[in-house]
Scaffold this motif. Structure first.
Motif, PDB file in Angstrom:
ATOM      1  N   HIS A 143     -10.576 -16.424  -2.986  1.00 19.45           N
ATOM      2  CA  HIS A 143      -9.176 -16.216  -2.923  1.00 19.45           C
ATOM      3  C   HIS A 143      -8.955 -15.863  -4.436  1.00 19.45           C
ATOM      4  CE1 HIS A 143      -8.897 -20.453  -4.899  1.00 19.45           C
ATOM      5  NE2 HIS A 143      -8.057 -19.939  -5.621  1.00 19.45           N
ATOM      6  N   ASN A 147      -3.779 -16.562  -3.303  1.00 20.70           N
ATOM      7  CA  ASN A 147      -3.655 -15.962  -2.082  1.00 20.70           C
ATOM      8  C   ASN A 147      -4.857 -16.150  -1.366  1.00 20.70           C
ATOM      9  OD1 ASN A 147      -1.333 -13.666  -2.336  1.00 20.70           O
ATOM     10  ND2 ASN A 147      -2.588 -13.414  -4.045  1.00 20.70           N
ATOM     11  N   SER A 151      -4.188 -14.957   3.811  1.00 23.70           N
ATOM     12  CA  SER A 151      -3.040 -14.250   3.056  1.00 23.70           C
ATOM     13  C   SER A 151      -3.247 -12.641   3.733  1.00 23.70           C
ATOM     14  CB  SER A 151      -3.365 -14.231   1.649  1.00 23.70           C
ATOM     15  OG  SER A 151      -3.012 -15.455   1.267  1.00 23.70           O
ATOM     16  N   SER A 152      -1.730 -12.186   3.708  1.00 19.48           N
ATOM     17  CA  SER A 152      -1.939 -10.785   3.918  1.00 19.48           C
ATOM     18  C   SER A 152      -2.403  -9.893   2.941  1.00 19.48           C
ATOM     19  CB  SER A 152      -0.493 -10.347   4.393  1.00 19.48           C
ATOM     20  OG  SER A 152      -0.257  -8.914   4.346  1.00 19.48           O
ATOM     21  N   MET A 153      -2.851  -8.859   3.129  1.00 21.16           N
ATOM     22  CA  MET A 153      -3.387  -7.861   2.205  1.00 21.16           C
ATOM     23  C   MET A 153      -2.272  -7.037   1.649  1.00 21.16           C
ATOM     24  SD  MET A 153      -6.536  -8.503   1.773  1.00 21.16           S
ATOM     25  CE  MET A 153      -8.325  -8.669   2.329  1.00 21.16           C
ATOM     26  N   ASN A 154      -1.154  -7.161   2.123  1.00 23.63           N
ATOM     27  CA  ASN A 154      -0.137  -6.542   1.629  1.00 23.63           C
ATOM     28  C   ASN A 154       0.984  -7.285   1.116  1.00 23.63           C
ATOM     29  OD1 ASN A 154      -0.924  -3.678   2.500  1.00 23.63           O
ATOM     30  ND2 ASN A 154      -0.227  -4.217   4.625  1.00 23.63           N
ATOM     31  N   SER A 155       0.555  -8.554   0.911  1.00 20.22           N
ATOM     32  CA  SER A 155       1.521  -9.581   0.488  1.00 20.22           C
ATOM     33  C   SER A 155       1.856  -9.206  -0.942  1.00 20.22           C
ATOM     34  CB  SER A 155       0.839 -11.116   0.440  1.00 20.22           C
ATOM     35  OG  SER A 155      -0.134 -10.876  -0.497  1.00 20.22           O
ATOM     36  N   VAL A 190      -1.688 -10.413  -2.835  1.00 14.97           N
ATOM     37  CA  VAL A 190      -2.666  -9.190  -2.802  1.00 14.97           C
ATOM     38  C   VAL A 190      -2.205  -7.755  -3.151  1.00 14.97           C
ATOM     39  CG1 VAL A 190      -4.640  -8.440  -1.720  1.00 14.97           C
ATOM     40  CG2 VAL A 190      -3.945 -10.785  -1.342  1.00 14.97           C
ATOM     41  N   ASN A 221     -11.702  -8.157   4.557  1.00 15.53           N
ATOM     42  CA  ASN A 221     -11.139  -9.710   5.350  1.00 15.53           C
ATOM     43  C   ASN A 221     -10.390 -10.488   4.665  1.00 15.53           C
ATOM     44  OD1 ASN A 221     -11.252 -11.915   6.742  1.00 15.53           O
ATOM     45  ND2 ASN A 221     -13.533 -11.949   7.336  1.00 15.53           N
ATOM     46  N   HIS A 222      -9.014 -10.695   5.350  1.00 14.08           N
ATOM     47  CA  HIS A 222      -8.148 -11.476   5.015  1.00 14.08           C
ATOM     48  C   HIS A 222      -8.382 -13.094   4.552  1.00 14.08           C
ATOM     49  CE1 HIS A 222      -5.891 -12.959   8.828  1.00 14.08           C
ATOM     50  NE2 HIS A 222      -7.361 -12.938   8.833  1.00 14.08           N
ATOM     51  N   THR A 225      -9.807 -12.901   0.302  1.00 15.26           N
ATOM     52  CA  THR A 225      -8.782 -12.072  -0.039  1.00 15.26           C
ATOM     53  C   THR A 225      -9.237 -11.165  -1.171  1.00 15.26           C
ATOM     54  OG1 THR A 225      -7.859 -13.729  -1.670  1.00 15.26           O
ATOM     55  CG2 THR A 225      -6.654 -13.346   0.657  1.00 15.26           C
ATOM     56  N   ALA A 228     -10.390  -7.315  -0.888  1.00 18.54           N
ATOM     57  CA  ALA A 228      -9.235  -6.326  -0.970  1.00 18.54           C
ATOM     58  C   ALA A 228      -9.607  -5.129  -1.835  1.00 18.54           C
ATOM     59  CB  ALA A 228      -7.832  -6.847  -0.959  1.00 18.54           C
TER      60      ALA A 228
END
Length: 296
Positions: A143, A147, A151-155, A190, A221-222, A225, A228
């Protein structure tokens, strides 16, 4: 993505701090055009901050025109609490350097409306033109900031419930009492980190070797994190030898060979901080006038 491998955590910290120093000097910030730096907390960056403080003490660098944004903060801890990330940053960095207090940005975990605080933080980043360089560390589960896996990669910056493993790991900072550890935190997303024009992640220790493996040798892979950064156009991981224990030997040799070629065959003077090659020595230019490329 670049992978820089150094012998031990101290070498990783010095390389990273010196890189940040050189980036700021190269940027040549002013009051109208500050260098915007994203910063983490945790054990990984402490030695980096020690070196930055020393550079500042020796007047090798100034932070007068540097603007900072921290990654995260616990919910419910007042700023003056010894385990707040506000206290951490001032104790390890801010009170030792010549930074303008108005240029320091840390999420307010005691804000009355946490969602509005997160929105405000994103807006503050936009006001200064975005983050130039985001420094990060990771946990053993990969993490970045808070995150955590899933967690979303677009968070974006938001309120996050901490995983039980994270609460347990942080209990050592609260006298070993799990009940004293905050269960919520505010964290950049992220996507917030990936919006920076450059991202550097420091990874040290055998306990983070699996996370490095997931980031380098597997796909985005979310559940990990930090992976990314594979998608970032200007990303660099700085790790120690212990952190490479789960990587294939050929992977380690590959990244080390790139540095070897840059240092021994191309020449450090011909390579920019980010690994770009804008010119070669006159001898090489005469031999091949078409040299103009980047190493990633």
């Amino acid at each position: 993505m670049r992978l820089i491998i150094r012998q031990d955590p101290e070498s990783v910290a010095y390389y990273t701090a010196n890189y940040i120093k050189q980036r700021i000097l190269e940027f040549n910030p002013t009051a109208e055009r500050p260098f915007v730096l994203g910063l983490p907390t945790g054990s990984s960056p402490i030695t980096v901050y020690r070196h930055l403080v020393e550079f500042n003490r020796k007047k090798e660098i100034s932070f007068q025109h540097v603007v900072t944004f921290n990654m995260d903060e616990y919910v419910g801890l007042p700023r003056d609490h010894p385990e707040s990330y506000h206290s951490f940053m001032f104790n390890h960095l801010f009170k030792h350097i010549d930074i303008n207090p108005k240029n320091i940005h840390i999420l307010n975990g005691c804000a009355e409306e946490l969602d509005k605080e997160c929105t405000r933080y994103e807006e503050e980043i936009k006001k200064v033109g975005g983050i130039e360089l985001f420094l990060g560390g990771i946990g053993p589960d990969g993490h970045i900031a808070f995150n955590e896996p899933g967690s979303s990669m677009n968070s974006r910056t938001r309120v996050k419930t901490l995983a039980y493993e994270t609460v347990l790991a942080n209990a050592r900072f609260f006298g070993g009492d799990v009940n004293k550890v905050p269960k919520l935190a505010l964290t950049v997303g992220v996507g917030t980190v990936m919006d920076a024009r450059e991202v550097i992640v420091i990874i040290t220790g055998a306990h983070k070797a699996i996370a490095l493996n997931k980031c380098i040798e597997e796909g985005v892979n979310h559940m990990w994190t930090v992976s990314a950064i594979q998608m970032h156009p200007s990303a660099m991981i700085v790790c120690d030898e212990d952190a490479t224990l789960e990587l294939h030997v050929k992977t380690v040799r590959y990244f080390k060979s790139i540095e070897q070629v840059q240092e021994q065959l191309i020449g450090r003077d011909n390579i920019g901080l980010k690994g770009s090659i804008s010119s070669l020595s006159k001898m090489n230019q005469d031999n091949n006038p078409h040299y103009n490329y980047s190493i990633q």
